[in-house]
Design an enzyme around this catalytic site. Sequence first.
Site, PDB file in Angstrom:
ATOM      1  CG  HIS A 112      52.327  24.996   4.666  1.00  0.00           C
ATOM      2  ND1 HIS A 112      52.293  23.707   5.141  1.00  0.00           N
ATOM      3  CD2 HIS A 112      53.479  25.089   3.961  1.00  0.00           C
ATOM      4  CE1 HIS A 112      53.374  23.045   4.753  1.00  0.00           C
ATOM      5  NE2 HIS A 112      54.117  23.879   4.051  1.00  0.00           N
ATOM      6  CG  ASP A 163      50.348  22.172   7.605  1.00  0.00           C
ATOM      7  OD1 ASP A 163      50.368  23.088   6.798  1.00  0.00           O
ATOM      8  OD2 ASP A 163      51.108  21.169   7.516  1.00  0.00           O
TER       9      ASP A 163
END
Length: 466
Positions: A20, A119
């Site tokens: 990520h 995120d």
Amino acid sequence: MSVPPPRKHVGVCVFPFASHTSPMLAIVRQIAASAPDVLFSFFGTKTSNGQVFSKEAAEGGGNVRSCVVDDGLPEVYVPSGYPMETVELFLKAVPGNFYKAIEAAERAVGVKISCLITDAFLWFGAEMVRDKGVRWIPVWFSGPQPLLAHVYTDLIRETLGSEGLQDSKTLDFIPGLESIRDKDLPSEVIRLDPTSQFSVMIEKMPQSLLTAATVVVNSLDELNPFITAQLQKHLKKILNVGPISMLSTPPKTEKEAPLLPAADPHGCIQWLNEQPPASVVYISFGSVITLLPREVTALAEALDETAVPFLWSFRGDPNEQLPPEFVTRSTTAEGCSNSKSKIVPWAPQLDVLRHSSVGVFLTHCGWNSLLESFTGGVPTILRPFYGDQNMNCRCMEVVMRMGIGLEGGKITKAGTMAALRRVLFEKEGKEMRGRIVPLKEMIARAMAASGSSRKNLESLMEMVTK
Ligand code: UDP
């Protein structure tokens, strides 16, 4: 000489696990390059930021600053062996750790944050901006189908009931997900586990995404317009800017290093240059997953018996996990490499998959890996584990027909040998390659200067920096 304050200050909150951090930094560096007078504070843990920032960049090169948030680990941390432990401890520290780090960054820079990129997992981004009155832009790093499943969590649970997985039931009640079976869904969609911080986070995510003015997705408009249209019915705006791992910005200043790891210290490309076209099996299960010992052994035996050249990006110590005779055969004076095989701790995967010698990719079905297999035009053998991977596998096998699953879903010697034969030597493999070519070209167009993903990225840049 005093440095003038930035025109704007943008906060970026990372989910600091799996793959990520790198793609988030790739997007942020693109945006940052377009607006040198805007400062980006990039909030990750010491470990996650340490993996992507060079020391010089972390210390202040360019307009992307590395800012450390508390990782939630106790001062003396002894891992228990539970694989999700660091994730769970981190999630116990959110959102307080982010609030604290953001306040410190605002004090240090002297400018309040006016836009928060997070995120998509970090649902509390919606609350943070409500408190601060600024714009929130969540980024979804997986594919559009899993996102649609998350958006439909309530309907899925109502329809499937609480009896758990029923294997054969398909999601024929959700347009776009008709081929997906309940057993392909991320377990967090099926049911909430209140004892798991991860499960609680995923539970809260869809509702908060519904409030975001824009959700950025790691896909391209042309890949699945129907799913994008379905998502658009629920989310306010979708911006497909992918494949995100293909975004790369040359370093802006000499001080700022490119994304790590970008180089090829183990000579993978040079080794591939010596292999026949479309002959090599590239093996990687992403940045996190380690195979169970019996699957490692079965895979090694299948590779031995088929004598197919292979490049294996291996998590862990090959000497501890692979049969000694196999390592010996794969090892020369230069390391784990000979003319037929190469074992490395990390490969430049995007370049590997674009190399003409790669004939098949044995993958865990991580979304970045699949996008990269399209980019390289490489068919896949699919061995999913958890999260979105089973859904991705199902789409690859049944909807797109660009990969094949393994018999029984796991790596066995016979199953792997059969899959390698089908993809490398039989008509089926050629047909799969044929189906990927238009996709490869579609991605190249989307990423070109006036392509859809580039245009969407420009809209994002405008949104963040103007
Ligand atoms: N990757 C790489 N070299 C390796 C293994 C992985 O560059 O040896 C990169 C790969 O290119 C991809 C990412 O790591 O961009 C893996 O992301 P994915 O979403 O496939 O899986 P995850 O690591 O999140 O499980």
